[in-house]
Design a protein around this motif. Sequence first.
Motif, PDB file in Angstrom:
ATOM      1  N   HIS A 376     -12.963  43.131  70.143  1.00 53.50           N
ATOM      2  CA  HIS A 376     -13.188  44.566  69.970  1.00 53.50           C
ATOM      3  C   HIS A 376     -11.860  45.323  70.056  1.00 53.50           C
ATOM      4  N   MET A 377     -11.011  44.949  70.998  1.00 52.73           N
ATOM      5  CA  MET A 377      -9.723  45.629  71.132  1.00 52.73           C
ATOM      6  C   MET A 377      -8.835  45.370  69.920  1.00 52.73           C
ATOM      7  N   GLN A 389      -1.485  43.964  71.115  1.00 48.64           N
ATOM      8  CA  GLN A 389      -1.052  43.795  72.501  1.00 48.64           C
ATOM      9  C   GLN A 389      -0.710  45.133  73.141  1.00 48.64           C
ATOM     10  N   GLU A 390      -0.016  45.996  72.373  1.00 45.92           N
ATOM     11  CA  GLU A 390       0.326  47.320  72.902  1.00 45.92           C
ATOM     12  C   GLU A 390      -0.937  48.132  73.152  1.00 45.92           C
ATOM     13  N   MET A 395      -4.874  50.353  77.099  1.00 44.22           N
ATOM     14  CA  MET A 395      -6.246  50.452  77.585  1.00 44.22           C
ATOM     15  C   MET A 395      -6.346  50.061  79.065  1.00 44.22           C
ATOM     16  N   PHE A 396      -5.642  48.991  79.444  1.00 41.93           N
ATOM     17  CA  PHE A 396      -5.674  48.544  80.839  1.00 41.93           C
ATOM     18  C   PHE A 396      -4.943  49.532  81.749  1.00 41.93           C
ATOM     19  N   PRO A 402     -13.586  50.278  80.786  1.00 43.52           N
ATOM     20  CA  PRO A 402     -15.026  50.572  80.884  1.00 43.52           C
ATOM     21  C   PRO A 402     -15.571  51.278  79.632  1.00 43.52           C
ATOM     22  N   GLU A 403     -14.751  52.135  79.013  1.00 47.39           N
ATOM     23  CA  GLU A 403     -15.196  52.827  77.801  1.00 47.39           C
ATOM     24  C   GLU A 403     -15.375  51.831  76.654  1.00 47.39           C
ATOM     25  N   LEU A 404     -14.439  50.888  76.542  1.00 48.61           N
ATOM     26  CA  LEU A 404     -14.555  49.869  75.494  1.00 48.61           C
ATOM     27  C   LEU A 404     -15.780  48.986  75.717  1.00 48.61           C
TER      28      LEU A 404
END
Length: 473
Positions: A376-377, A389-390, A395-396, A402-404
Amino acid sequence: MKSAVETLSPTRARLTVEVPFEELKPSLDAAYKKVAQQINVPGFRRGKVPPAVIDRQVGRGAVLDQAINEVIPQKYVEALQANDLQPLAQPEIEVTKFEDNETLEFTAEVDVKPEITLPSYDGLEASVDDIELSDADVEEQVEALRERFATLIDVERPAADGDFVVMDLKATKDGEVVEGAEVSGMSYRVGRGGMLDGLDEALVGMTAGEEKVFSSELVGGDLVGESVDVAVSVSQVQEQELPELDDEFAQMASEFDTVAELTDDVRERLGRGRRLEQAAAARDAVLEALLEKVEIPLPETMVTDELNARRSSFEQQLAYAGMTMEKYLEDEKQTQEEFEADLERRVRDAVAAQFLLDEIAKAEEFGIDQQELTEHMVRRAQQSGQDPQEFANHMFEHNHIPELVQEILRGKALAKVVETAVVKDASGNVVELKNLRPDGTIGEPEAEEAPAAAEETEQTGETGESEEEKAEA
């Protein structure tokens, strides 16, 4: 601690929380230690100042305030959990009662998720338009491919619609050159539009070496919407010479040996794209049919925030595209009021769909694994043109995981609804939804090595999106 909840509306609640003074003591002790580290008192080492001395030097009230500020967020979260409330925004907190050595009482008003009674979502019925693919559509794509391999030839005649010109542009306001509104040596196709109002009209009839001044309005920068004088000078007029549409062209422009094979491939790829558009429309139609079966109260604050965010994003994308809102509305034959009403309808449907799909995901007890999150990412990164990767690091770092996860769960809920639905086109044929991914999104047509013809097809907007959706993407 004791807490009680009062329902103010289907989407707003007020928590009343009582905290015995004994439960404040750990936070009070921590506050004394913190203050002790911050002050200098003769006869005491830093950090070793007794509470009684701090009370005389600083005042017990300041320490109590610090302790309360630390304990309220903790007790608010405990009260949410105790009353099974899911907040949608930051609360409005008010301390209603507090005396030294007495019970602390505070209230917290907050928007909460509405309670939803799930309707049946098996066997929903929906309809979509037929797939339309004409010879003219195919010819348009083949013609666009020829234009990619065209050559430009200088001509000694006035520029006409469809010609290319090499030009210099300079916009001035009250005799001063506007910053960022000056270009030189730019190749531009007359009639293409999208730059400045009046430019195409000014260029028609101009010859190499000629200069002209016209009035226009800026569509970007600090002076957006301001009237300016634009000087345009043409150094070259060029016409486009297209290659012959023969087998030699097919071999040069693609992996095929003949024009017939190339044309068949363009038709097949256009057909796949149209089927993909139809599948996306079918998914949306099923979701709309589901929303019609249930009334979902919406938090107006959440709707307003989302409405403002979408409007701002859309206007920003228009500015990037060099288009004013007035021009967009004119092209779409839409009034400002109609645009706003349509945008609000879309936002309300989107917010309602989130709540509904969350409930379905919960009822179905869906979960996700690491591979699904990674995929998904990667897909989200590709959609936004970022390095995967960026994107993942961002996101982390900003706690967006949690949104993803919620996006994936909603996708699974939508896929669950769609897989049992019956969708037919206007001719009564059942629509196949084989491009629906497990997470509920619509996938691309099966991957193949794309020849030049396919690349051109992708570049010419065969996405089935409205102008608003393109601008929001």
